[in-house]
Design an enzyme around this catalytic site. Structure first.
Site, PDB file in Angstrom:
ATOM      1  N   ARG A  99       0.866  -1.192   0.000  1.00 24.55           N
ATOM      2  CA  ARG A  99       0.000   0.000   0.000  1.00 24.55           C
ATOM      3  C   ARG A  99       0.894   1.231   0.000  1.00 24.55           C
ATOM      4  O   ARG A  99       1.445   1.608   1.022  1.00 24.55           O
ATOM      5  CB  ARG A  99      -0.885  -0.023   1.247  1.00 24.55           C
ATOM      6  CG  ARG A  99      -2.022   0.964   1.217  1.00 24.55           C
ATOM      7  CD  ARG A  99      -2.616   1.136   2.597  1.00 24.55           C
ATOM      8  NE  ARG A  99      -1.778   1.992   3.428  1.00 24.55           N
ATOM      9  CZ  ARG A  99      -1.600   1.841   4.736  1.00 24.55           C
ATOM     10  NH1 ARG A  99      -2.158   0.846   5.379  1.00 24.55           N
ATOM     11  NH2 ARG A  99      -0.825   2.678   5.402  1.00 24.55           N
TER      12      ARG A  99
ATOM     13  N   HIS B  81      -3.800   4.437   4.453  1.00 25.30           N
ATOM     14  CA  HIS B  81      -4.911   3.488   4.540  1.00 25.30           C
ATOM     15  C   HIS B  81      -6.185   4.098   3.958  1.00 25.30           C
ATOM     16  O   HIS B  81      -6.960   3.433   3.288  1.00 25.30           O
ATOM     17  CB  HIS B  81      -5.136   3.110   6.002  1.00 25.30           C
ATOM     18  CG  HIS B  81      -6.349   2.276   6.247  1.00 25.30           C
ATOM     19  ND1 HIS B  81      -6.397   0.931   5.933  1.00 25.30           N
ATOM     20  CD2 HIS B  81      -7.561   2.594   6.762  1.00 25.30           C
ATOM     21  CE1 HIS B  81      -7.595   0.463   6.242  1.00 25.30           C
ATOM     22  NE2 HIS B  81      -8.320   1.437   6.761  1.00 25.30           N
TER      23      HIS B  81
ATOM     24  N   TYR C 180       4.250   6.725  10.665  1.00 27.91           N
ATOM     25  CA  TYR C 180       4.570   5.369  11.127  1.00 27.91           C
ATOM     26  C   TYR C 180       5.450   4.563  10.170  1.00 27.91           C
ATOM     27  O   TYR C 180       5.791   3.421  10.476  1.00 27.91           O
ATOM     28  CB  TYR C 180       3.285   4.582  11.432  1.00 27.91           C
ATOM     29  CG  TYR C 180       2.277   4.465  10.304  1.00 27.91           C
ATOM     30  CD1 TYR C 180       2.441   3.551   9.270  1.00 27.91           C
ATOM     31  CD2 TYR C 180       1.140   5.265  10.282  1.00 27.91           C
ATOM     32  CE1 TYR C 180       1.519   3.431   8.252  1.00 27.91           C
ATOM     33  CE2 TYR C 180       0.195   5.154   9.271  1.00 27.91           C
ATOM     34  CZ  TYR C 180       0.394   4.234   8.258  1.00 27.91           C
ATOM     35  OH  TYR C 180      -0.538   4.138   7.246  1.00 27.91           O
TER      36      TYR C 180
END
Length: 295
Positions: free
Chosen positions: A230, A234, A243
């Site tokens: 990805r 998200h 992160y």
């Protein structure tokens, strides 16, 4: 091959346009699938009578089945032409005329539902198949466990497609699974587990075809782990920079599924820059028309 390329390019263009609309404040929410598009074509071997219980990042599966750009954009706006009349938040589609069950935000609910659908097919004595999609983080849920157990014991005609994109929102793969492979989980449930390069659309189609044929022949379920990445957040509500390292998505850009398919089509002599430009122009024009009607 050209239809596959057309579909993947369509997803990329739709995603880019819709995320821009979201950033402009015209949509409340959106989820892109940049870098994961090849995994959507797991639905390639399915028939119209088969059923799909998707997660929320398989736009290509919907378009391949016949869901239109108009359907897609109307659902995002929840307007009068929305197929489900505003009953779901954006990107949570439902198309009963395609046997595509409503997307649900709670993680993993679709997995036992897919087994139930498959068991219904088996009881009816048909050779129809159910397919369900989910992320690797979802394999940590109870829904995954009970569904895999029931499917393995009952030999349900279902194909589980685990889209391993590296991150469950902000939780990395290493904190989701102690096993070396997610596909390895299948052995304990009495079914084959197949790990495939999820950025190679032809490899995805091949393993999906084998799993679907196995289910049709009464040989039971299969777990497919499609390894992909990805490359963005998200969702429109997520900032991945907090992160993960910025270099990580850059490294995966070299493995981009559309770039790889484009190279293959060049090798076959069936690609040109003019062809891609024409496809892009057609999809952009269709999006503009659908957006104007939705507005």
């Amino acid at each position: 091959m050209l239809k596959i390329f057309d579909t993947l390019l369509m997803v990329r263009i739709v995603d880019d346009r819709m995320m821009r609309l979201q950033r402009q404040g015209q949509l409340g929410f959106y989820m892109k699938s940049l870098g994961e598009e090849a995994s959507h074509l797991s639905v390639f071997p399915l028939r119209k009578s088969d059923w799909v219980l998707p997660s929320y990042r398989e736009q290509g599966a919907w378009f391949w089945a016949g869901y239109t750009i108009d359907d897609f954009i109307n659902q995002l706006f929840g307007n009068a032409e929305d197929p489900i009349k505003g009953r779901q938040m954006p990107v949570h589609h439902s198309a009963n005329w395609l046997n595509y069950v409503s997307i649900s935000s709670p993680v993993g609910t679709q997995i036992p539902q897919a087994v139930g659908v498959a068991m219904g097919m088996k009881i009816k004595g048909t050779d129809e198949v159910a397919m369900t999609f989910f992320g690797e983080g979802t394999s940590s849920t109870g829904e995954f466990h009970v569904a895999m157990t029931f499917a393995g014991v009952s030999k349900a005609p279902v194909v589980f497609v685990c889209r391993n994109n590296g991150w469950a929102i902000s939780v990395p793969q290493a904190k989701q699974n102690a096993a070396e492979r997610f596909a390895a989980k299948a052995v304990g449930y009495g079914m084959p587990g197949v790990r495939v390069d999820g950025n190679d659309v032809l490899a995805v189609i091949q393993v999906a075809r084998e799993a679907v044929e196995r289910a049709r022949n009464g040989e039971g379920p299969t777990l497919i782990e499609a390894v992909t990445y990805r490359r963005e957040g998200h969702s429109s509500s997520d900032d991945p920079s907090v992160y993960r390292a910025a270099s990580e998505p850059e490294e995966w850009a070299e493995k981009d599924p559309i770039k790889r398919l484009r190279g293959y089509l060049k090798e076959r002599g069936i690609y040109s820059e003019q062809l891609e430009a024409e496809i892009s122009e057609r999809h952009n024009a269709a999006i503009t028309r659908a957006y104007e009607r939705a507005q």
